[in-house]
Design a protein around this motif. Structure first.
Motif, PDB file in Angstrom:
ATOM      1  N   VAL A 204       0.822  -1.213   0.000  1.00  0.00           N
ATOM      2  CA  VAL A 204       0.000   0.000   0.000  1.00  0.00           C
ATOM      3  C   VAL A 204       0.852   1.256   0.000  1.00  0.00           C
ATOM      4  O   VAL A 204       0.656   2.165  -0.823  1.00  0.00           O
ATOM      5  N   PRO A 205       1.854   1.388   0.939  1.00  0.00           N
ATOM      6  CA  PRO A 205       2.686   2.591   0.868  1.00  0.00           C
ATOM      7  C   PRO A 205       3.475   2.679  -0.426  1.00  0.00           C
ATOM      8  O   PRO A 205       3.756   3.774  -0.913  1.00  0.00           O
ATOM      9  N   LEU A 206       3.811   1.497  -1.007  1.00  0.00           N
ATOM     10  CA  LEU A 206       4.529   1.521  -2.268  1.00  0.00           C
ATOM     11  C   LEU A 206       3.649   2.057  -3.388  1.00  0.00           C
ATOM     12  O   LEU A 206       4.103   2.833  -4.239  1.00  0.00           O
ATOM     13  N   PHE A 207       2.384   1.681  -3.367  1.00  0.00           N
ATOM     14  CA  PHE A 207       1.457   2.223  -4.360  1.00  0.00           C
ATOM     15  C   PHE A 207       1.335   3.735  -4.218  1.00  0.00           C
ATOM     16  O   PHE A 207       1.272   4.462  -5.216  1.00  0.00           O
ATOM     17  N   ARG A 208       1.283   4.212  -2.967  1.00  0.00           N
ATOM     18  CA  ARG A 208       1.199   5.647  -2.753  1.00  0.00           C
ATOM     19  C   ARG A 208       2.437   6.346  -3.334  1.00  0.00           C
ATOM     20  O   ARG A 208       2.324   7.399  -3.979  1.00  0.00           O
ATOM     21  N   SER A 209       3.591   5.764  -3.094  1.00  0.00           N
ATOM     22  CA  SER A 209       4.828   6.348  -3.631  1.00  0.00           C
ATOM     23  C   SER A 209       4.835   6.306  -5.154  1.00  0.00           C
ATOM     24  O   SER A 209       5.292   7.244  -5.815  1.00  0.00           O
ATOM     25  N   LEU A 210       4.322   5.198  -5.705  1.00  0.00           N
ATOM     26  CA  LEU A 210       4.275   5.086  -7.162  1.00  0.00           C
ATOM     27  C   LEU A 210       3.360   6.144  -7.764  1.00  0.00           C
ATOM     28  O   LEU A 210       3.693   6.776  -8.780  1.00  0.00           O
ATOM     29  N   ILE A 211       2.214   6.348  -7.151  1.00  0.00           N
ATOM     30  CA  ILE A 211       1.287   7.363  -7.655  1.00  0.00           C
ATOM     31  C   ILE A 211       1.916   8.745  -7.573  1.00  0.00           C
ATOM     32  O   ILE A 211       1.819   9.552  -8.513  1.00  0.00           O
ATOM     33  N   ALA A 212       2.587   9.024  -6.443  1.00  0.00           N
ATOM     34  CA  ALA A 212       3.247  10.325  -6.313  1.00  0.00           C
ATOM     35  C   ALA A 212       4.340  10.493  -7.350  1.00  0.00           C
ATOM     36  O   ALA A 212       4.518  11.579  -7.935  1.00  0.00           O
ATOM     37  N   TYR A 213       5.056   9.398  -7.613  1.00  0.00           N
ATOM     38  CA  TYR A 213       6.117   9.469  -8.620  1.00  0.00           C
ATOM     39  C   TYR A 213       5.538   9.715 -10.016  1.00  0.00           C
ATOM     40  O   TYR A 213       6.037  10.558 -10.769  1.00  0.00           O
ATOM     41  N   LEU A 214       4.491   8.978 -10.360  1.00  0.00           N
ATOM     42  CA  LEU A 214       3.907   9.136 -11.690  1.00  0.00           C
ATOM     43  C   LEU A 214       3.321  10.530 -11.879  1.00  0.00           C
ATOM     44  O   LEU A 214       3.366  11.083 -12.986  1.00  0.00           O
ATOM     45  N   ARG A 215       2.778  11.104 -10.816  1.00  0.00           N
ATOM     46  CA  ARG A 215       2.264  12.478 -10.921  1.00  0.00           C
ATOM     47  C   ARG A 215       3.394  13.452 -11.252  1.00  0.00           C
ATOM     48  O   ARG A 215       3.198  14.436 -11.975  1.00  0.00           O
ATOM     49  N   ALA A 216       4.579  13.186 -10.703  1.00  0.00           N
ATOM     50  CA  ALA A 216       5.723  14.060 -11.006  1.00  0.00           C
ATOM     51  C   ALA A 216       6.324  13.743 -12.357  1.00  0.00           C
ATOM     52  O   ALA A 216       6.851  14.625 -13.036  1.00  0.00           O
ATOM     53  N   ALA A 217       6.240  12.462 -12.759  1.00  0.00           N
ATOM     54  CA  ALA A 217       6.930  12.044 -13.978  1.00  0.00           C
ATOM     55  C   ALA A 217       6.121  12.288 -15.246  1.00  0.00           C
ATOM     56  O   ALA A 217       6.691  12.646 -16.283  1.00  0.00           O
ATOM     57  N   MET A 218       4.805  12.100 -15.187  1.00  0.00           N
ATOM     58  CA  MET A 218       4.006  12.142 -16.418  1.00  0.00           C
ATOM     59  C   MET A 218       4.115  13.456 -17.176  1.00  0.00           C
ATOM     60  O   MET A 218       4.187  13.452 -18.406  1.00  0.00           O
ATOM     61  N   PRO A 219       4.131  14.640 -16.526  1.00  0.00           N
ATOM     62  CA  PRO A 219       4.290  15.873 -17.315  1.00  0.00           C
ATOM     63  C   PRO A 219       5.594  15.910 -18.092  1.00  0.00           C
ATOM     64  O   PRO A 219       5.659  16.476 -19.180  1.00  0.00           O
ATOM     65  N   HIS A 220       6.642  15.278 -17.542  1.00  0.00           N
ATOM     66  CA  HIS A 220       7.940  15.314 -18.203  1.00  0.00           C
ATOM     67  C   HIS A 220       8.019  14.322 -19.348  1.00  0.00           C
ATOM     68  O   HIS A 220       8.938  14.395 -20.169  1.00  0.00           O
ATOM     69  N   LEU A 221       7.113  13.364 -19.420  1.00  0.00           N
ATOM     70  CA  LEU A 221       7.143  12.403 -20.513  1.00  0.00           C
ATOM     71  C   LEU A 221       6.785  13.050 -21.837  1.00  0.00           C
ATOM     72  O   LEU A 221       7.186  12.584 -22.894  1.00  0.00           O
ATOM     73  N   GLN A 222       5.994  14.119 -21.796  1.00  0.00           N
ATOM     74  CA  GLN A 222       5.533  14.754 -23.018  1.00  0.00           C
ATOM     75  C   GLN A 222       6.338  15.993 -23.384  1.00  0.00           C
ATOM     76  O   GLN A 222       6.396  16.361 -24.547  1.00  0.00           O
ATOM     77  N   GLN A 223       6.939  16.642 -22.404  1.00  0.00           N
ATOM     78  CA  GLN A 223       7.638  17.885 -22.715  1.00  0.00           C
ATOM     79  C   GLN A 223       8.995  17.580 -23.322  1.00  0.00           C
ATOM     80  O   GLN A 223       9.618  16.575 -23.051  1.00  0.00           O
TER      81      GLN A 223
END
Length: 361
Positions: A204-223
């Motif tokens: 569960v905490p790993l999923f939370r960390s993954l979601i937080a990471y993806l929120r930070a990473a996804m904008p950079h995937l397109q720029q």
């Protein structure tokens, strides 16, 4: 190709051909005045007219030649080239302008003009001089215009080539980034899947960390334009995620020179090195390992960005994977041919992967 097409568009203020002007420039008018003054001096021994009369006649003829040349150049004939129209215009003006002058001095009577030996002689003399000088000047001006147009076209071609090269580089960077992104995301999700399937309480905490990471990473995937600060944020989030997966085996530190945080950097390039250190250095090693990320100026006017792991080291790596191969190409495309990736053994064990790039001005 939109940028390349804009180079030759009518809206481009730099490279669009300037419209032809009907009125001559002040510089050309001044040249005609000086030429008329000199030619009038040459005519003094040949006629009985005063210098002012000769200057007025030669100035009138010179201005007629100039207007004919300028007017023919401002037109856009479809059946004949522009330079032909200009030469013909100068020749016609060289015939008609002296005739108008002689008719004016003869009181407007053509019979009086024909019957006066001095008027006919003056007409022939002025016409020949105007024809020779006018055509020579016209041809010289056309030659200079051709040279100027050739230089302008060369600049247009050079700018077009530079634009196409930049677009090709951007396209190559996007392709290489697209190849890296699925590789990273699939590996990360596979690691999360292992914990979920094993029923680990850290899921569960790993999923939370993954979601937080993806929120930070996804904008950079397109720029296409990121900074080293963006990479630092992604790297920290990724290492925190990996540390939750193996808390007893992974420690890390990230030290980025604050002066370098605003530097433009290829998206997810630093993350590629960190991911490589985790999966090829830390994961195969049974003992506790450490990953250090450092960025700062080096000797020789370069910047050094290093990812050091104390994992299994280089000896157990058969060859570079797709990630590092693509990373080398991305660094050269982004920073130039002098940018490079260096791999070396880290003492007492592990691998040092270091990006060496030219220091921005």
């Amino acid at each position: 190709m939109a940028d390349a097409a804009a180079i030759f568009s009518k809206t481009n203020p730099v490279l669009t051909s300037r419209p032809r002007r009907w009125l001559p420039s002040p510089r050309r008018i001044a040249l005609v005045v000086v030429a008329a003054a000199l030619v009038a001096v040459l005519f003094i021994p040949l006629t009985k007219n005063t210098y002012l009369e000769l200057f007025g006649e030669t100035l009138f003829v010179g201005m007629a030649l100039l207007l004919a040349f300028q007017g023919a150049g401002a037109t856009n004939p479809k059946k004949v080239p522009r330079w032909v129209a200009q030469v013909v215009g100068v020749a016609v003006a060289a015939v008609l302008a002296p005739l108008f002058v002689q008719l004016f001095t003869a009181g407007g009577s053509f019979e009086r003009f024909i019957g006066s030996h001095s008027h006919v002689r003056g007409y022939v003399l002025v016409t020949l001089v105007a024809m020779v000088i006018g055509l020579l000047v016209a041809l010289g001006s056309l030659y200079r215009e051709r040279e100027a147009e050739a230089e302008s076209q060369a600049l247009q071609i050079a700018l077009l080539r530079e634009t196409l090269e930049r677009q090709a580089t951007d396209a190559r960077l996007q392709l290489l980034t697209a190849q890296i992104q699925p590789h990273f995301l699939l590996n990360t999700l596979a690691n999360v899947q292992e914990l979920v399937e094993s029923g680990s309480p850290r899921a569960v905490p790993l999923f939370r960390s993954l979601i937080a990471y993806l929120r930070a990473a996804m904008p950079h995937l397109q720029q296409g334009d990121a900074t080293l600060a963006d990479e630092e944020q992604l790297v920290r989030a990724y290492l925190e995620l990996m540390q939750m997966r193996m808390p007893d085996r992974l420690a890390f530190s990230v030290e980025i020179d604050p002066a370098l945080r605003t530097m433009r950097f290829p998206p997810m390039a630093l993350l590629t090195l960190v991911e490589n250190a985790i999966h090829h250095g830390v994961d195969p090693h049974v003992d506790a390992s450490r990953v250090e990320v450092r960025a700062g100026p080096g000797e020789g006017g370069v910047l050094r960005i290093a990812v050091i792991d104390t994992g299994v080291g280089m000896s157990e790596k058969a060859s570079e994977g797709t990630g590092l191969t693509n990373l080398r190409a991305r660094m050269r495309a982004f920073f130039g041919e002098t940018a490079r990736l260096e791999l070396s053994e880290h003492s007492p064990r592990g691998l040092r992967a270091e990006l060496v790039i030219p220091q921005p001005a």
